[in-house]
Design an enzyme around this catalytic site. Sequence first.
Site, short mmCIF file in Angstrom:
data_model
loop_
_atom_site.label_atom_id
_atom_site.label_comp_id
_atom_site.label_asym_id
_atom_site.label_seq_id
_atom_site.Cartn_x
_atom_site.Cartn_y
_atom_site.Cartn_z
N SER A 1 -33.75 -65.69 -16.42
CA SER A 1 -33.03 -65.23 -15.19
C SER A 1 -34.01 -65.25 -14.07
CB SER A 1 -31.99 -64.16 -15.38
OG SER A 1 -33.09 -63.19 -15.83
N LYS B 1 -27.89 -55.57 -14.35
CA LYS B 1 -28.60 -56.06 -13.29
C LYS B 1 -27.27 -55.86 -11.91
CE LYS B 1 -30.61 -59.70 -15.74
NZ LYS B 1 -30.65 -61.08 -16.12
#
Length: 189
Positions: free
Chosen positions: A93, A140
């Site tokens: 990511s 997140k």
Amino acid sequence: AVVTDEHSGEMTGTVLPVKGWLEKRKKIERKCGEKTQGSFEVTGIARGEKAVWIPDSVSKVRTVMLQRYAVDINQHYFSHVDFAQSEGVDGPSAGVTMTLLLCSLIEGKPLRQDVAVTGEINVGVGDKIGITAVGGVHEKIRAAEAWKFKKVVIPTKNLKYSVNPKDYTIEVVGAETLDDYLRECLISE
């Protein structure tokens, strides 16, 4: 990013600041006859045995930059990306973050500082550079909320299959391609 809380041992989300520098190789003065190559350095990442995913992500970023701009950032530029924090980043990511930063530097357009991103960058087919789903998206998004970001951009597949935007106070936007992310993140003026 998703990290292990040092006190509880639980997985939690955090926001990682990223800084970068990019300079065309030909602008750097060299001594007569001295051959100079560019460089692509990424710091603040996991090293050695802890680095499972990040080397692949860094390689993909280099290839994507070659596809998009027809430049090899390792040869044509002196470039440095720094994940300025104490945790060693190691995950796919991080790819979209590194790519967005380098696109911003090459295009001379600043990135919005009120938008958080996550997603795995992939080598493109034709002009389309895809971003694929990643793990830990809930954590997140919660971290981006806590840090008072206005928006978080995540892969469309995560939005479609594992995230309900109504569960958050922050605007959650899905994106499939690098161009989608750039539209959400670059300041065009």
